[in-house]
Write a protein that holds these residues in place. Structure first.
Motif, PDB file in Angstrom:
ATOM      1  N   CYS A 111       0.859  -1.188   0.000  1.00  0.00           N
ATOM      2  CA  CYS A 111       0.000   0.000   0.000  1.00  0.00           C
ATOM      3  C   CYS A 111       0.894   1.235   0.000  1.00  0.00           C
ATOM      4  N   GLY A 112       0.740   2.107  -1.002  1.00  0.00           N
ATOM      5  CA  GLY A 112       1.578   3.305  -1.060  1.00  0.00           C
ATOM      6  C   GLY A 112       0.747   4.539  -1.326  1.00  0.00           C
ATOM      7  N   LEU A 113       1.125   5.645  -0.689  1.00  0.00           N
ATOM      8  CA  LEU A 113       0.409   6.898  -0.909  1.00  0.00           C
ATOM      9  C   LEU A 113       1.269   7.860  -1.711  1.00  0.00           C
ATOM     10  N   SER A 114       0.705   8.369  -2.777  1.00  0.00           N
ATOM     11  CA  SER A 114       1.321   9.406  -3.607  1.00  0.00           C
ATOM     12  C   SER A 114       2.729   9.012  -4.040  1.00  0.00           C
ATOM     13  N   MET A 115       3.791   9.582  -3.427  1.00  0.00           N
ATOM     14  CA  MET A 115       5.142   9.140  -3.778  1.00  0.00           C
ATOM     15  C   MET A 115       5.289   7.647  -3.544  1.00  0.00           C
ATOM     16  N   GLY A 116       4.633   7.145  -2.497  1.00  0.00           N
ATOM     17  CA  GLY A 116       4.658   5.695  -2.231  1.00  0.00           C
ATOM     18  C   GLY A 116       4.091   4.924  -3.413  1.00  0.00           C
ATOM     19  N   GLY A 117       3.083   5.493  -4.076  1.00  0.00           N
ATOM     20  CA  GLY A 117       2.522   4.859  -5.274  1.00  0.00           C
ATOM     21  C   GLY A 117       3.530   4.865  -6.422  1.00  0.00           C
ATOM     22  N   TYR A 118       4.231   5.998  -6.601  1.00  0.00           N
ATOM     23  CA  TYR A 118       5.247   6.049  -7.678  1.00  0.00           C
ATOM     24  C   TYR A 118       6.293   4.940  -7.437  1.00  0.00           C
ATOM     25  N   VAL A 119       6.638   4.764  -6.152  1.00  0.00           N
ATOM     26  CA  VAL A 119       7.644   3.755  -5.794  1.00  0.00           C
ATOM     27  C   VAL A 119       7.111   2.352  -6.117  1.00  0.00           C
ATOM     28  N   LEU A 120       5.817   2.140  -5.858  1.00  0.00           N
ATOM     29  CA  LEU A 120       5.255   0.798  -6.095  1.00  0.00           C
ATOM     30  C   LEU A 120       5.136   0.486  -7.589  1.00  0.00           C
ATOM     31  N   PHE A 121       4.876   1.492  -8.419  1.00  0.00           N
ATOM     32  CA  PHE A 121       4.899   1.236  -9.870  1.00  0.00           C
ATOM     33  C   PHE A 121       6.289   0.737 -10.283  1.00  0.00           C
ATOM     34  N   GLU A 122       7.328   1.381  -9.727  1.00  0.00           N
ATOM     35  CA  GLU A 122       8.702   0.991 -10.057  1.00  0.00           C
ATOM     36  C   GLU A 122       8.997  -0.418  -9.539  1.00  0.00           C
ATOM     37  N   LEU A 123       8.479  -0.703  -8.352  1.00  0.00           N
ATOM     38  CA  LEU A 123       8.692  -2.025  -7.762  1.00  0.00           C
ATOM     39  C   LEU A 123       8.001  -3.098  -8.613  1.00  0.00           C
ATOM     40  N   TRP A 124       6.835  -2.773  -9.135  1.00  0.00           N
ATOM     41  CA  TRP A 124       6.141  -3.720 -10.010  1.00  0.00           C
ATOM     42  C   TRP A 124       7.013  -4.047 -11.222  1.00  0.00           C
ATOM     43  N   ARG A 125       7.647  -2.996 -11.790  1.00  0.00           N
ATOM     44  CA  ARG A 125       8.496  -3.230 -12.968  1.00  0.00           C
ATOM     45  C   ARG A 125       9.730  -4.056 -12.602  1.00  0.00           C
ATOM     46  N   ARG A 126      10.219  -3.895 -11.375  1.00  0.00           N
ATOM     47  CA  ARG A 126      11.464  -4.576 -10.978  1.00  0.00           C
ATOM     48  C   ARG A 126      11.255  -5.964 -10.388  1.00  0.00           C
ATOM     49  N   ALA A 127      10.166  -6.155  -9.635  1.00  0.00           N
ATOM     50  CA  ALA A 127      10.060  -7.390  -8.831  1.00  0.00           C
ATOM     51  C   ALA A 127       8.603  -7.746  -8.590  1.00  0.00           C
ATOM     52  N   ARG A 128       7.857  -7.942  -9.671  1.00  0.00           N
ATOM     53  CA  ARG A 128       6.409  -8.163  -9.504  1.00  0.00           C
ATOM     54  C   ARG A 128       6.077  -9.417  -8.699  1.00  0.00           C
ATOM     55  N   SER A 129       7.006 -10.380  -8.678  1.00  0.00           N
ATOM     56  CA  SER A 129       6.699 -11.622  -7.941  1.00  0.00           C
ATOM     57  C   SER A 129       6.594 -11.386  -6.428  1.00  0.00           C
ATOM     58  N   ARG A 130       7.064 -10.218  -5.957  1.00  0.00           N
ATOM     59  CA  ARG A 130       7.013  -9.916  -4.523  1.00  0.00           C
ATOM     60  C   ARG A 130       5.686  -9.254  -4.119  1.00  0.00           C
ATOM     61  N   ILE A 131       4.829  -9.002  -5.136  1.00  0.00           N
ATOM     62  CA  ILE A 131       3.612  -8.204  -4.875  1.00  0.00           C
ATOM     63  C   ILE A 131       2.373  -9.058  -5.087  1.00  0.00           C
ATOM     64  N   SER A 132       1.523  -9.188  -4.050  1.00  0.00           N
ATOM     65  CA  SER A 132       0.289  -9.967  -4.233  1.00  0.00           C
ATOM     66  C   SER A 132      -0.906  -9.062  -4.515  1.00  0.00           C
ATOM     67  N   ALA A 133      -0.806  -7.783  -4.201  1.00  0.00           N
ATOM     68  CA  ALA A 133      -1.872  -6.819  -4.504  1.00  0.00           C
ATOM     69  C   ALA A 133      -1.290  -5.425  -4.336  1.00  0.00           C
ATOM     70  N   LEU A 134      -1.910  -4.458  -5.014  1.00  0.00           N
ATOM     71  CA  LEU A 134      -1.464  -3.064  -4.882  1.00  0.00           C
ATOM     72  C   LEU A 134      -2.616  -2.210  -4.388  1.00  0.00           C
ATOM     73  N   ILE A 135      -2.338  -1.399  -3.393  1.00  0.00           N
ATOM     74  CA  ILE A 135      -3.307  -0.411  -2.922  1.00  0.00           C
ATOM     75  C   ILE A 135      -2.641   0.939  -3.180  1.00  0.00           C
ATOM     76  N   LEU A 136      -3.176   1.657  -4.144  1.00  0.00           N
ATOM     77  CA  LEU A 136      -2.538   2.890  -4.606  1.00  0.00           C
ATOM     78  C   LEU A 136      -3.400   4.066  -4.171  1.00  0.00           C
ATOM     79  N   CYS A 137      -2.884   4.835  -3.206  1.00  0.00           N
ATOM     80  CA  CYS A 137      -3.693   5.880  -2.583  1.00  0.00           C
ATOM     81  C   CYS A 137      -3.226   7.263  -3.040  1.00  0.00           C
ATOM     82  N   ASP A 138      -4.180   8.092  -3.418  1.00  0.00           N
ATOM     83  CA  ASP A 138      -3.896   9.508  -3.707  1.00  0.00           C
ATOM     84  C   ASP A 138      -2.591   9.640  -4.505  1.00  0.00           C
TER      85      ASP A 138
END
Ligand code: MLT
Length: 255
Positions: free
Chosen positions: A81-108
């Motif tokens: 779960c990431g908020l704003s900049m945290g969301g930008y970071v999670l998009f990057e994480l998805w591109r780098r290591a999607r196998s580590r992510i079971s769901a995304l909660i993208l806030c604001d």
């Protein structure tokens, strides 16, 4: 560089990545979820009083910190779960290591990179910080972070101001540069194959509801929750509505 980790509770994991210029304390309204989940709250390098990461600044370096935080906590995979900049970071994480992510909660947050105007505003803020006018940067952002109801709550305003004031000069400069040069993530949206919950405060002036609506159109099957009485910091401003949306999403997807 390792992030600072704050863990609470036990049960299925849930990882939180804060926005700018904030830290793990922005998730205080979610700590009640520790009665049913193991919460991992991060402070990325340069936030919450921690030292800034080594140059060059990048959102990718923050994404690597989230991975290291998960490694340190022994988590192979989790909903993130990431908020704003945290969301930008999670998009990057998805591109780098999607196998580590079971769901995304993208806030604001938003998928687009900074516009030329936004880049100029970051540059102006960097000049202010270099001139020792960190306080002006905080004051300039504060009224845009919170919705109308929150702005009339002096305790909440003081808490957010205190969080922002914790940032070091080096941490601010690093983050502003990383945000300014972050990649566009619009092309990533259609590629996301895990359940996605988008959350937005109805009064969000920084990443307004139309940015979330446009992400929802881009991510097949994603869900959108609009949080009343909240601006850009919806989990902090209206934790009741935020937590209800989060829990029903996690439950519906068996997460
Ligand atoms: C945040 O809350 O993380 C910031 O508003 C993001 C940004 O400045 O783009």
């Amino acid at each position: 560089m390792n992030p600072v980790l704050h863990t609470f509770g036990s049960g299925p994991p849930l990882v939180f990545v804060h926005g700018f210029p904030l830290d793990h304390r922005m998730w205080k309204g979610q700590l009640s979820l520790a009665d049913r989940r193991r919460l991992l709250l991060l402070d990325l390098g340069g936030f919450g009083g921690s030292p800034a990461p080594p140059p060059p600044p990048s959102i990718g370096a923050y994404a690597d910190e989230v991975l290291r935080g998960m490694d340190l906590a022994g988590l192979d995979q989790a909903p993130l779960c990431g908020l704003s900049m945290g969301g930008y970071v999670l998009f990057e994480l998805w591109r780098r290591a999607r196998s580590r992510i079971s769901a995304l909660i993208l806030c604001d947050t938003r998928a687009e990179a900074d516009s030329p105007e936004a880049r100029k505003a970051r540059q102006a803020n960097m000049e202010l910080v270099r001139d020792g006018r960190q306080r002006d940067v905080v004051d300039g952002m504060l009224s845009r972070l919170l919705g109308a109801v929150s702005l009339s709550d002096p305790t909440l305003v003081a808490e957010v101001r205190a969080m922002m004031a914790t940032m070091t000069r080096a941490g601010l400069l690093y983050a502003l540069e990383a945000l300014k040069d972050r990649p566009d993530s619009v092309g990533t949206l259609g590629d996301i194959e895990v359940p996605v919950l988008l959350v937005v405060g109805v009064e969000d002036a920084i990443t307004p509801p139309d940015a979330s609506e446009s992400m929802q159109r881009g991510v097949p099957g994603s869900r959108l929750a609009s949080i009343p009485g909240a601006g850009h910091l919806s989990p902090l401003e209206n934790p009741g509505a935020f937590n209800a949306a989060l829990l029903s999403f996690l439950e519906d997807f068996g997460l």
